[in-house]
Design an enzyme around this catalytic site. Structure first.
Site, PDB file in Angstrom:
ATOM      1  N   SER A 141     -46.048 -26.019  26.088  1.00 37.80           N
ATOM      2  CA  SER A 141     -47.066 -27.550  26.299  1.00 37.80           C
ATOM      3  C   SER A 141     -47.747 -27.586  27.402  1.00 37.80           C
ATOM      4  O   SER A 141     -48.251 -26.787  27.776  1.00 37.80           O
ATOM      5  CB  SER A 141     -46.040 -28.703  26.329  1.00 37.80           C
ATOM      6  OG  SER A 141     -46.601 -29.907  25.593  1.00 37.80           O
TER       7      SER A 141
ATOM      8  N   ASP B 293     -46.343 -28.330  14.583  1.00 41.94           N
ATOM      9  CA  ASP B 293     -46.986 -28.716  15.688  1.00 41.94           C
ATOM     10  C   ASP B 293     -47.679 -30.182  16.046  1.00 41.94           C
ATOM     11  O   ASP B 293     -48.708 -30.292  15.418  1.00 41.94           O
ATOM     12  CB  ASP B 293     -47.467 -28.440  16.660  1.00 41.94           C
ATOM     13  CG  ASP B 293     -47.394 -28.646  18.302  1.00 41.94           C
ATOM     14  OD1 ASP B 293     -46.739 -30.092  18.433  1.00 41.94           O
ATOM     15  OD2 ASP B 293     -47.305 -27.887  19.216  1.00 41.94           O
TER      16      ASP B 293
ATOM     17  N   HIS C 214     -43.364 -29.694  17.629  1.00 45.48           N
ATOM     18  CA  HIS C 214     -44.051 -29.304  18.981  1.00 45.48           C
ATOM     19  C   HIS C 214     -43.192 -28.451  19.513  1.00 45.48           C
ATOM     20  O   HIS C 214     -43.685 -27.352  20.322  1.00 45.48           O
ATOM     21  CB  HIS C 214     -44.292 -30.206  19.951  1.00 45.48           C
ATOM     22  CG  HIS C 214     -45.392 -30.089  20.874  1.00 45.48           C
ATOM     23  ND1 HIS C 214     -45.797 -29.171  21.295  1.00 45.48           N
ATOM     24  CD2 HIS C 214     -44.445 -30.775  22.395  1.00 45.48           C
ATOM     25  CE1 HIS C 214     -46.456 -28.671  22.391  1.00 45.48           C
ATOM     26  NE2 HIS C 214     -45.133 -29.976  23.664  1.00 45.48           N
TER      27      HIS C 214
END
Length: 716
Positions: free
Chosen positions: A585, A660, A692
């Protein structure tokens, strides 16, 4: 000097110690992933104070609810599983004692499927007090659990006295009622708010018709089908949210009459204790100006603005006002306006009465007030942000004192005003989990549990916490290092730097395993040093520390991470030619930033779910830290990684979930496209069925992929 051991005895002791170490198990990667929250999660006991019982706490033991007197340790059985099963004919099928919540001294409630029961431990009778539709989601209960709100698709429903009430009837699926708004930012974690007595409910209406659709794909159909999600990107049109109130008696809804731009944020929704008013924090889209407003709960009319808060960069107000016990006009407010998040006392005229906590530490949680409402207890940071300690703030003298003193992390802190005692769990680098009872002065009265080391049979590494100076020359950064299990300072080891570095996250704390994932222990067993730096921009270190990256994400954080690399290179046992970096991320963004902006530093990187261009990330998060692309073009251009592919010199693996909906796949695909255009080689892997992050059993595959890639790149 007297000889303590003969040479023969000493040799035998050393050989014995080595033999014990050799006999210890080796942690497998699958064990480290699948067993993190089971096999290797330190033992703990779920305990609760029994209301107004003057020092009795309860826990489930052998399928019975047991009360223990905290000061003397005497026990008594309140009710058994068999008695609960007999307490109502609908409970005969219970297999174990249910998870319970006390609502009165002798009454607790629990859920069983889609029903809620209240059990009286004196009469041994259970009463069905609430139910909801099997198809319902986002269930939200009144304080006494007699009424419940829930959503079915995009509409809101209630169940009152066993009768289902449809509050909204909207055919347009792009208009959603009673669900979380603003993508869970600003402390908004739900879409409905019951009044204290359950006579009315406030709920969000979220109009997303103007928000762009992002075209995710559903591979479970043949052929694959479109599964679009609403995704407002930075600088684009955002959702338009309003707040409404449904009155249970009149069965009518009214709209709260908020004014201002349609794309502002409605945060921190709170009812007054007497149910006459509702309070909303109105935050502008730029997120640097908040007005705390009061509205009439019967007709939705604006009454007044209690106060406003402004900041040159951005506000981070994520906790709603909290009224003092038995008060309609005094409340607690948490804000960073003095540089650290602290607790203030206000009245409903908007007057600040006192700052209750202060200092270079951050309030993490409100614990409660003592019986006379003279002291407020809070959980706050300490030790450079690594610890969590219990503090006492006196409302009259405004004196603040720390009542716990053991360095580590206190959590699950529960206060019982009737006895002035606390229940808490404690953990540190050397303590897996200890649960105790302590008094208002921090003195331990009883130890409930001392958990064993879950790794006692495994050959794992101790974890070292340290600090380095940040690139600004003044800030102190916390670091974490895990060395190989059989570390030899005369050898040189490869390094994996694990990175996040972004807002809202703190990777390193003084708890068991220091916040490290267990795959890191596995990698250490395989001969790696694992190193992490919490750079400027991460949370729980005060406003200046967190705001250092404002308008330039990926600049100051990269400088800080490179200072960590310099420190590593200064160590004689680090192989500076074999360094890897991995993150997910924001950590994926940092990994790619370092592999491009600081090429030749790392021989290999693995970037998971990376942000490659902040213009493609969602409005609420991005604009807080970067403003809009229209107002901060240079900042967006500097942080953009799509235009930096030619800087990549070493091996980089990008991993992205195909569905995602947080960092949408477009980030990675555009980066790949630019690599192709520029003749730059890069590796890519996708997880088709994951959003994600990759969770469940497939996470074993993920970490195999990550570590195998690093192994191959760093192999001598």
């Amino acid at each position: 000097m007297k000889r303590l051991y003969s040479l023969t005895t000493l040799c035998l002791l050393i050989l014995g110690a080595l033999s014990v170490q050799a006999q210890k198990k080796t942690l497998t990667l699958e064990e480290s992933i699948v067993g993190r929250w089971s096999t290797f999660y330190p033992e703990r006991v779920s305990v609760q104070w029994q209301p107004d019982a003057k020092g009795y706490y309860t826990a489930i033991e052998d399928n019975a609810l047991i009360a223990t007197y905290a000061k003397k340790g005497t026990k008594k059985t309140l009710i058994t599983l068999e008695e609960v099963k007999k307490s109502n004919e609908n409970l005969e099928g219970l297999k174990r004692f249910p998870r319970y919540k006390w609502v009165a001294k002798n009454e607790f409630i629990f859920k069983n499927s889609n029903q809620v029961f209240k059990t009286d431990i004196i009469s041994k009778q259970s009463t069905l007090i609430g139910t909801w539709n099997d198809d319902g989601a986002n269930a939200d209960f009144t304080a006494d659990y007699s009424k419940v709100a829930y959503t079915i698709e995009n509409n809101l429903f209630l169940n009152v006295d066993g009768k289902e009430i449809q509050v909204s009837d909207e055919a347009n699926k792009e208009i959603v009622f009673g669900q979380v708004v603003h993508r869970n930012e600003f402390g908004v974690h739900k879409g409905t708010y019951w009044s204290p007595k359950g006579n009315a409910i406030a709920y969000y209406r979220n109009d997303q018709t103007m928000v762009t659709d992002y075209p995710l794909v559903n591979l479970t159909t043949t052929p694959a089908s479109a599964n679009p999600t609403k995704y407002p990107m930075a600088g684009m049109k955002s959702e338009e949210v309003t707040l409404h109130i449904y009155n249970v008696e009149s069965q009518k809804s009214i709209q709260v009459k908020t004014t201002g731009p349609k794309e502002q944020y409605l945060t921190n929704v709170v009812w007054s204790p007497d149910e006459q008013f509702i309070y909303i924090g109105i935050l502008n889209r730029a997120q640097n100006h908040l007005a705390l407003n009061q509205y009439n709960a019967l007709n939705g009319e604006f009454i007044k603005t209690l106060f406003e808060e402004k900041d040159e960069k951005y506000l981070s107000i994520t906790h709603p006002m909290e009224f003092l016990p038995n008060s309609n006009d005094q409340f607690i407010w948490r804000t960073e306006k003095d540089g650290f998040e602290h607790v203030y006392l206000y009245n409903t005229d908007g007057k600040e009465l006192a700052q209750l906590t202060k200092g270079d530490w951050v309030v993490m949680d409100m614990i409660g007030f003592d019986k006379k409402k003279q002291n407020l207890f809070v959980l706050g940071t300490d030790n450079n942000g690594l610890d969590r300690q219990v503090y006492k703030a006196n409302l009259k003298s405004q004196k603040v004192s720390k009542i716990t003193n053991q360095s580590g992390v206190y959590s699950q802190v529960q206060y019982d005003a009737s006895s002035n005692l606390f229940l808490a769990a404690f953990t540190s680098l050397s303590t897996a989990n200890t649960q105790t009872v302590f008094d208002g002065n921090g003195k331990t009265l009883k130890t409930i549990l001392e958990a064993e080391d879950p790794f006692k049979e495994y050959n794992v590494s101790p974890i070292e916490l340290s600090t380095i100076k940040a690139a600004d020359g003044t800030s102190i950064l916390n670091t974490r290092m895990i060395k190989p299990a059989n570390f030899d300072p005369n050898k040189k080891y490869p390094v994996i730097v694990y990175v996040y570095g972004g807002p809202g996250v703190q990777l390193i704390t003084n708890r068991w395993q220091a916040g490290a994932a267990l795959w890191m222990q596995k990698a250490a067993q395989d001969g790696y040093i694992i190193y992490t730096v919490d750079s400027r921009g991460t949370e729980n270190r005060g406003k200046d520390f967190e705001q250092a990256t404002h308008l330039k994400l990926g600049t100051e954080e990269v400088k800080d991470q490179l200072l960590g690399v310099e420190y590593l290179k200064s160590l004689p046992y680090v192989d500076a030619e074999r360094m890897a970096i991995h993150g997910w991320s924001f950590g994926g963004f940092m990994t790619t930033s370092l592999m491009t902006k600081a090429a030749d530093t790392f021989k290999v990187g693995v970037a998971g779910g990376p942000v490659m261009d902040w213009e493609l990330y969602e409005v609420m998060y991005t604009e807080r830290y970067m403003s809009t692309p229209q107002l901060n073009a240079s900042g967006y251009e500097e942080s953009k990684l799509l235009n930096k592919t030619t800087l990549l010199k070493d091996k980089l693996l990008i991993i992205h979930g195909l569905i995602d909906d947080v960092v949408v796949p477009q980030h990675s695909f555009l980066f790949l496209e630019n690599c192709v255009k520029n003749g730059v080689q890069v590796d890519f892997f996708t997880y088709p069925g994951h959003p994600h992050n990759v969770r469940g059993k497939d996470r074993v595959h993920l970490m195999q992929k990550v570590l195998m890639y690093i192994d191959d790149a760093l192999a001598k």
